[in-house]
Design a protein around this motif. Sequence first.
Motif, PDB file in Angstrom:
ATOM      1  N   VAL A 108      29.793  47.717  28.285  1.00  0.00           N
ATOM      2  CA  VAL A 108      30.941  48.628  28.321  1.00  0.00           C
ATOM      3  C   VAL A 108      30.421  50.062  28.292  1.00  0.00           C
ATOM      4  CG1 VAL A 108      33.097  49.316  27.219  1.00  0.00           C
ATOM      5  CG2 VAL A 108      32.386  46.906  27.160  1.00  0.00           C
ATOM      6  N   LYS A 109      30.691  50.794  29.389  1.00  0.00           N
ATOM      7  CA  LYS A 109      30.201  52.162  29.563  1.00  0.00           C
ATOM      8  C   LYS A 109      31.361  53.156  29.488  1.00  0.00           C
ATOM      9  CE  LYS A 109      28.443  50.660  33.316  1.00  0.00           C
ATOM     10  NZ  LYS A 109      27.843  50.120  34.455  1.00  0.00           N
ATOM     11  N   PRO A 110      31.081  54.431  29.379  1.00  0.00           N
ATOM     12  CA  PRO A 110      32.153  55.431  29.252  1.00  0.00           C
ATOM     13  C   PRO A 110      33.210  55.351  30.362  1.00  0.00           C
ATOM     14  CG  PRO A 110      30.032  56.447  28.802  1.00  0.00           C
ATOM     15  CD  PRO A 110      29.754  55.041  29.276  1.00  0.00           C
ATOM     16  N   THR A 129      38.769  52.464  24.115  1.00  0.00           N
ATOM     17  CA  THR A 129      38.439  51.043  24.186  1.00  0.00           C
ATOM     18  C   THR A 129      38.409  50.616  25.651  1.00  0.00           C
ATOM     19  OG1 THR A 129      40.773  50.416  23.933  1.00  0.00           O
ATOM     20  CG2 THR A 129      39.444  50.531  21.912  1.00  0.00           C
ATOM     21  N   LEU A 130      37.908  49.427  25.884  1.00  0.00           N
ATOM     22  CA  LEU A 130      37.795  48.913  27.248  1.00  0.00           C
ATOM     23  C   LEU A 130      39.167  48.854  27.917  1.00  0.00           C
ATOM     24  CD1 LEU A 130      36.128  47.619  29.524  1.00  0.00           C
ATOM     25  CD2 LEU A 130      36.362  45.427  28.327  1.00  0.00           C
ATOM     26  N   PHE A 131      39.279  49.473  29.084  1.00  0.00           N
ATOM     27  CA  PHE A 131      40.516  49.491  29.867  1.00  0.00           C
ATOM     28  C   PHE A 131      40.811  48.079  30.365  1.00  0.00           C
ATOM     29  CE2 PHE A 131      42.359  50.339  34.232  1.00  0.00           C
ATOM     30  CZ  PHE A 131      43.630  50.614  33.781  1.00  0.00           C
ATOM     31  N   GLY A 132      42.015  47.594  30.108  1.00  0.00           N
ATOM     32  CA  GLY A 132      42.407  46.237  30.481  1.00  0.00           C
ATOM     33  C   GLY A 132      42.274  45.971  31.966  1.00  0.00           C
ATOM     34  N   GLY A 133      42.602  46.953  32.792  1.00  0.00           N
ATOM     35  CA  GLY A 133      42.487  46.782  34.242  1.00  0.00           C
ATOM     36  C   GLY A 133      41.053  46.565  34.683  1.00  0.00           C
ATOM     37  N   ALA A 168      39.576  43.178  36.458  1.00  0.00           N
ATOM     38  CA  ALA A 168      38.787  43.240  37.700  1.00  0.00           C
ATOM     39  C   ALA A 168      37.490  42.441  37.542  1.00  0.00           C
ATOM     40  CB  ALA A 168      38.485  44.686  38.080  1.00  0.00           C
ATOM     41  N   TRP A 169      36.855  42.555  36.370  1.00  0.00           N
ATOM     42  CA  TRP A 169      35.631  41.786  36.118  1.00  0.00           C
ATOM     43  C   TRP A 169      35.931  40.288  36.144  1.00  0.00           C
ATOM     44  CZ3 TRP A 169      33.653  44.894  31.254  1.00  0.00           C
ATOM     45  CH2 TRP A 169      33.114  46.108  31.665  1.00  0.00           C
ATOM     46  N   ARG A 210      34.512  48.264  22.684  1.00  0.00           N
ATOM     47  CA  ARG A 210      34.228  49.701  22.650  1.00  0.00           C
ATOM     48  C   ARG A 210      32.965  50.008  23.453  1.00  0.00           C
ATOM     49  NH1 ARG A 210      37.571  52.198  19.785  1.00  0.00           N
ATOM     50  NH2 ARG A 210      38.765  51.264  18.117  1.00  0.00           N
ATOM     51  N   GLN A 211      32.788  51.288  23.708  1.00  0.00           N
ATOM     52  CA  GLN A 211      31.599  51.720  24.431  1.00  0.00           C
ATOM     53  C   GLN A 211      30.347  51.178  23.741  1.00  0.00           C
ATOM     54  OE1 GLN A 211      31.393  55.915  25.328  1.00  0.00           O
ATOM     55  NE2 GLN A 211      29.174  55.872  25.458  1.00  0.00           N
ATOM     56  N   GLY A 212      29.445  50.640  24.550  1.00  0.00           N
ATOM     57  CA  GLY A 212      28.196  50.099  24.033  1.00  0.00           C
ATOM     58  C   GLY A 212      28.245  48.612  23.756  1.00  0.00           C
ATOM     59  N   ASP A 213      29.458  48.045  23.653  1.00  0.00           N
ATOM     60  CA  ASP A 213      29.563  46.605  23.446  1.00  0.00           C
ATOM     61  C   ASP A 213      29.084  45.864  24.690  1.00  0.00           C
ATOM     62  OD1 ASP A 213      30.655  46.940  20.922  1.00  0.00           O
ATOM     63  OD2 ASP A 213      32.699  46.394  21.515  1.00  0.00           O
TER      64      ASP A 213
END
Length: 136
Positions: free
Chosen positions: A9-11, A19-23, A27-28, A61-64
């Motif tokens: 998870v990047k910026p 937090t990670l955007f659901g969209g 997509a992933w 979160r970022q870095g996860d």
Amino acid sequence: MRFHTRKWVKPEDLNANGTLFGGKLLAWIDEESALYSIIQLENSKVVTKYMSEINFMASARQGDIVEIGIEVVKFGRSSLVLKCEVRNKMTRETIITVDNIIMVNLGDDGRPKPHGKTEVEFVKDRLAEAEANGDN
């Protein structure tokens, strides 16, 4: 469930809450479902027909590092029904589940085409079979 892919998870993957955007996560999941189906059905012409309700259970979160797991629920005539779980790689906490993702096998004409598959196959087994038959 087999977890095939990991994402960091990047910026650029974050929403306004940090937090990670659901969209982005969906997509992933869609991409992983397509890749899994292409490999299982041995056809690069596969599309997403349906994705059931999704259940966000935790955030990332970022870095996860998150990992995406895919499992076959059912083989249809021209479709493959999958389920998906995405979890935090380090804590094993489930982030999201999707109970039904229907992927459809297409022919050259872009219409659903029977795939003739009835069970999960692994590439290593296909390669071993081809080698045993002298098809390498």
